[in-house]
Design a protein around this motif. Structure first.
Motif, PDB file in Angstrom:
ATOM      1  N   UNK A  23      11.954   1.317  14.441  1.00  0.00           N
ATOM      2  CA  UNK A  23      10.700   1.466  14.493  1.00  0.00           C
ATOM      3  C   UNK A  23      10.042   2.638  15.349  1.00  0.00           C
ATOM      4  N   UNK A  24      10.967   2.885  16.347  1.00  0.00           N
ATOM      5  CA  UNK A  24      10.656   4.074  17.215  1.00  0.00           C
ATOM      6  C   UNK A  24      10.759   5.224  16.390  1.00  0.00           C
ATOM      7  N   UNK A  25      11.842   5.526  15.400  1.00  0.00           N
ATOM      8  CA  UNK A  25      11.992   6.727  14.863  1.00  0.00           C
ATOM      9  C   UNK A  25      11.062   6.778  13.721  1.00  0.00           C
ATOM     10  N   UNK A  26      10.463   5.792  13.197  1.00  0.00           N
ATOM     11  CA  UNK A  26       9.553   5.816  12.123  1.00  0.00           C
ATOM     12  C   UNK A  26       8.014   6.303  12.938  1.00  0.00           C
ATOM     13  N   UNK A  27       7.735   5.533  14.063  1.00  0.00           N
ATOM     14  CA  UNK A  27       6.727   5.890  14.676  1.00  0.00           C
ATOM     15  C   UNK A  27       6.590   7.371  15.081  1.00  0.00           C
ATOM     16  N   UNK A  28       7.880   8.069  15.429  1.00  0.00           N
ATOM     17  CA  UNK A  28       7.951   9.336  15.908  1.00  0.00           C
ATOM     18  C   UNK A  28       7.658  10.038  14.639  1.00  0.00           C
ATOM     19  N   UNK A  29       8.231   9.941  13.609  1.00  0.00           N
ATOM     20  CA  UNK A  29       8.302  10.492  12.499  1.00  0.00           C
ATOM     21  C   UNK A  29       6.925  10.566  11.762  1.00  0.00           C
ATOM     22  N   UNK A  30       5.948   9.526  11.787  1.00  0.00           N
ATOM     23  CA  UNK A  30       4.635   9.326  11.539  1.00  0.00           C
ATOM     24  C   UNK A  30       3.837   9.989  12.289  1.00  0.00           C
ATOM     25  N   UNK A  31       4.030  10.325  13.907  1.00  0.00           N
ATOM     26  CA  UNK A  31       3.375  10.820  14.832  1.00  0.00           C
ATOM     27  C   UNK A  31       2.375   9.614  15.234  1.00  0.00           C
ATOM     28  N   UNK A  32       2.595   8.309  15.010  1.00  0.00           N
ATOM     29  CA  UNK A  32       2.045   7.051  15.533  1.00  0.00           C
ATOM     30  C   UNK A  32       2.702   6.485  16.851  1.00  0.00           C
TER      31      UNK A  32
END
Length: 158
Positions: A23-32
């Protein structure tokens, strides 16, 4: 977006598992922010148009693909009638994991829903791992086997 509540969150979870991302990686990728992504996955927030675009890009999908997945993502309701039965009219079930402790027993449709989500995430993870293996290790194994067979045939014809 006319999908069922939680459908988008479930689609995000499954796609994240397919890609093997935390989840952390997706948040970083999405800038969320991590908490915002968590709320999206849990279905307690609805994303803005900008957040949806960023999230779709982070998950390597178009916005339409992500929304299609959300529309087709089954959501298991946890609504009970006054009888205590789930909406489908069946009594709540109890599943024991086998270790015998009281904390190992799941009962009711809420826990069944969680098991279903877990099964979906595990299945998506297995599919993603198999796809990665097919892209990386399988070609090498095939090449080596073809060489071995050709070498054996070459020795047999000598």
């Amino acid at each position: 977006m006319d999908q069922q509540p939680g459908g988008l969150g479930r689609a995000i979870q499954v796609r994240r598992a397919e890609l093997g991302l935390k989840r952390k990686e997706v948040a970083e990728r999405a800038l969320l922010s991590y908490p915002y992504l968590s709320e999206l996955e849990n279905g307690t927030k609805t994303p803005s148009a900008k957040a949806l675009r960023q999230l779709a890009e982070a998950l390597e999908l178009s916005q339409a693909e992500l929304l299609d997945r959300a529309d087709s993502s089954p959501v298991r309701p946890d609504h009970r009638q006054s009888t205590g039965y789930a909406r489908d009219g069946l009594p709540p079930i109890s599943i024991t994991t086998g270790t015998g402790g009281a904390s190992d027993t799941f009962s009711g449709s809420h826990e069944f829903e969680q098991l279903g989500r877990l099964a979906d995430v595990v299945a998506a993870t297995v599919r993603a791992e198999l796809a990665a293996w097919a892209r990386t290790s399988l070609p090498t194994l095939i090449r080596d086997e073809v060489r071995r067979v050709l070498d054996e045939e070459g020795r047999a014809h000598r």
